[in-house]
Design an enzyme around this catalytic site. Structure first.
Site, PDB file in Angstrom:
ATOM      1  N   LYS A  67       0.816  -1.226   0.000  1.00  0.00           N
ATOM      2  CA  LYS A  67       0.000   0.000   0.000  1.00  0.00           C
ATOM      3  C   LYS A  67       0.848   1.274   0.000  1.00  0.00           C
ATOM      4  O   LYS A  67       0.477   2.266  -0.620  1.00  0.00           O
ATOM      5  CB  LYS A  67      -0.941   0.017   1.204  1.00  0.00           C
ATOM      6  N   ASN A 152       0.797  -0.162  21.339  1.00  0.00           N
ATOM      7  CA  ASN A 152       1.580  -0.924  20.363  1.00  0.00           C
ATOM      8  C   ASN A 152       2.873  -1.425  20.983  1.00  0.00           C
ATOM      9  O   ASN A 152       3.385  -0.858  21.945  1.00  0.00           O
ATOM     10  CB  ASN A 152       1.893  -0.079  19.125  1.00  0.00           C
ATOM     11  N   LYS A 157       6.364   3.464  16.023  1.00  0.00           N
ATOM     12  CA  LYS A 157       5.382   3.385  14.932  1.00  0.00           C
ATOM     13  C   LYS A 157       4.151   4.218  15.274  1.00  0.00           C
ATOM     14  O   LYS A 157       3.533   4.827  14.414  1.00  0.00           O
ATOM     15  CB  LYS A 157       4.985   1.933  14.686  1.00  0.00           C
TER      16      LYS A 157
HETATM   17  P1  ATR Z   1      -1.460  -4.191   8.786  1.00  0.00           P
HETATM   18  O1  ATR Z   1      -1.231  -3.450   7.504  1.00  0.00           O
HETATM   19  O2  ATR Z   1      -2.413  -5.340   8.658  1.00  0.00           O
HETATM   20  O3  ATR Z   1      -1.834  -3.277   9.894  1.00  0.00           O
HETATM   21  P2  ATR Z   1       1.262  -4.290   9.674  1.00  0.00           P
HETATM   22  O4  ATR Z   1       1.475  -2.937   9.107  1.00  0.00           O
HETATM   23  O5  ATR Z   1       2.298  -5.333   9.427  1.00  0.00           O
HETATM   24  O6  ATR Z   1      -0.087  -4.918   9.153  1.00  0.00           O
HETATM   25  O7  ATR Z   1       1.024  -4.126  11.256  1.00  0.00           O
HETATM   26  C1  ATR Z   1       0.900  -5.187  12.125  1.00  0.00           C
HETATM   27  C2  ATR Z   1       0.696  -4.686  13.562  1.00  0.00           C
HETATM   28  O8  ATR Z   1       0.552  -5.843  14.400  1.00  0.00           O
HETATM   29  C3  ATR Z   1       1.832  -3.871  14.125  1.00  0.00           C
HETATM   30  O9  ATR Z   1       1.317  -2.885  14.991  1.00  0.00           O
HETATM   31  C4  ATR Z   1       2.640  -4.923  14.924  1.00  0.00           C
HETATM   32  O10 ATR Z   1       3.378  -4.409  16.024  1.00  0.00           O
HETATM   33  P3  ATR Z   1       4.795  -3.644  15.784  1.00  0.00           P
HETATM   34  O11 ATR Z   1       4.444  -2.286  15.314  1.00  0.00           O
HETATM   35  O12 ATR Z   1       5.440  -3.656  17.110  1.00  0.00           O
HETATM   36  O13 ATR Z   1       5.535  -4.477  14.765  1.00  0.00           O
HETATM   37  C5  ATR Z   1       1.505  -5.769  15.464  1.00  0.00           C
HETATM   38  N1  ATR Z   1       1.931  -7.131  15.815  1.00  0.00           N
HETATM   39  C6  ATR Z   1       2.216  -8.145  14.961  1.00  0.00           C
HETATM   40  N2  ATR Z   1       2.565  -9.254  15.646  1.00  0.00           N
HETATM   41  C7  ATR Z   1       2.492  -8.933  16.963  1.00  0.00           C
HETATM   42  C8  ATR Z   1       2.753  -9.631  18.191  1.00  0.00           C
HETATM   43  N3  ATR Z   1       3.146 -10.921  18.178  1.00  0.00           N
HETATM   44  N4  ATR Z   1       2.573  -8.983  19.361  1.00  0.00           N
HETATM   45  C9  ATR Z   1       2.164  -7.688  19.374  1.00  0.00           C
HETATM   46  N5  ATR Z   1       1.916  -6.955  18.262  1.00  0.00           N
HETATM   47  C10 ATR Z   1       2.081  -7.568  17.079  1.00  0.00           C
END
Ligand code: ATR
Length: 271
Positions: A67, A152, A157
């Protein structure tokens, strides 16, 4: 056939966007080919856009992880896409790549009933996650008058969203979520936790305000561990299917000029 549409992403196999769009293409007798799903690696997106521009595509939906790249490749973007710096809908017109983002309107339309809206305007909402989807959700919740706490794993972020969107909200670490729950009216999980049926224990629903509305953006499984726990504690719950359908509807309208509806038949066809 020209005027074709498709969704690009990587991975893309799981996408149900073709089922939704093809249902409406048939329903409204739109004269286009089948809406396809196309797996594209990052390095191939630019060339693919050029091919589309030159020929047989009317539009594309763009999903994870392209995106932001799609936004950069556009010649022209809508105000919302500019704000979010991300594009989920591309239209090829007059040799130009035009970008829009229908995620915020998709979310807005998914919570259009009073029972949901009454948990948002002037109310305290907790958005968990700060990825691409969280951006759209935070933008939309703010424009609906919500007070936002963003939790988060990675604080930077969340700060970046605040900076880019020029929106004011509080940050809370995942560990501190229990401290804010008693005042929260609407909780939304935007993280990918739970997508592969894993447990999501980020919220202790015993501590959440009793009348709170709980939303999970994940729609497969239909009822995540997160939503099951919330339901057990008596909260109203919702998954991300309606948002997916309404963002698709807004893209469909941009390309074909027809606003399709979310019918029971469509929902059944997705089962
Ligand atoms: P999307 O476009 O679907 O939002 P993304 O941009 O990859 O996907 O975002 C995923 C989100 O899930 C992020 O906020 C990520 O946390 P980080 O910013 O710390 O990376 C969060 N996330 C993914 N796996 C996680 C986990 N095991 N525990 C906590 N947060 C998680």
């Amino acid at each position: 056939m020209s005027n074709n549409t498709a969704v690009i992403g990587h991975p893309i196999e799981h996408s149900i966007s073709p089922k939704i769009h093809n249902f409406w293409i048939t329903e409204h007798r739109i004269k286009v080919g089948e809406y396809k799903k196309i797996s594209l690696k990052k390095e191939d997106v630019k060339d693919f856009f050029e091919e589309c521009k030159a020929g047989n595509y009317k539009g594309l939906n763009v999903t994870v992880p392209h995106k932001e790249l799609a936004f950069e490749l556009c010649d022209q973007v809508s105000t919302i896409a500019e704000k979010l710096q991300a594009v989920n809908t591309i239209t090829f017109s007059e040799n130009k790549i035009i970008g829009d983002n229908t995620d915020p309107i998709g979310f807005k339309n998914s919570i259009s009933l009073n029972k949901q809206k009454s948990h948002i305007e002037n109310k305290k909402t907790l958005v968990i996650g700060a990825g691409g989807s969280a951006r759209s959700i935070i933008y939309q919740l703010k424009s609906m008058g919500a007070h936002i706490v963003n939790a988060n794993r990675t604080e930077n972020k969340s700060l970046k969203i605040k900076e880019d969107l020029k929106i004011n909200f509080d940050f809370c670490s995942l560990q501190d979520i229990p401290l804010v729950l008693k005042n929260i009216d609407f909780v939304i999980n935007t993280t990918s936790l739970g997508i592969d049926k894993t447990d999501n224990n980020l919220v202790d629903f015993n501590l959440l305000k009793e009348s709170s509305y709980v939303y999970d953006l994940i729609y497969n499984p239909k009822k995540t561990h997160f939503l099951k726990q919330a339901e057990q504690k008596g909260h109203q719950i919702q998954n991300g299917l309606k948002m997916l359908i309404f963002q698709a509807a807004a893209s469909f309208k941009i390309w074909h000029g027809v606003e399709p509806t979310l019918s029971d038949q469509l929902i059944k066809s997705l089962d």
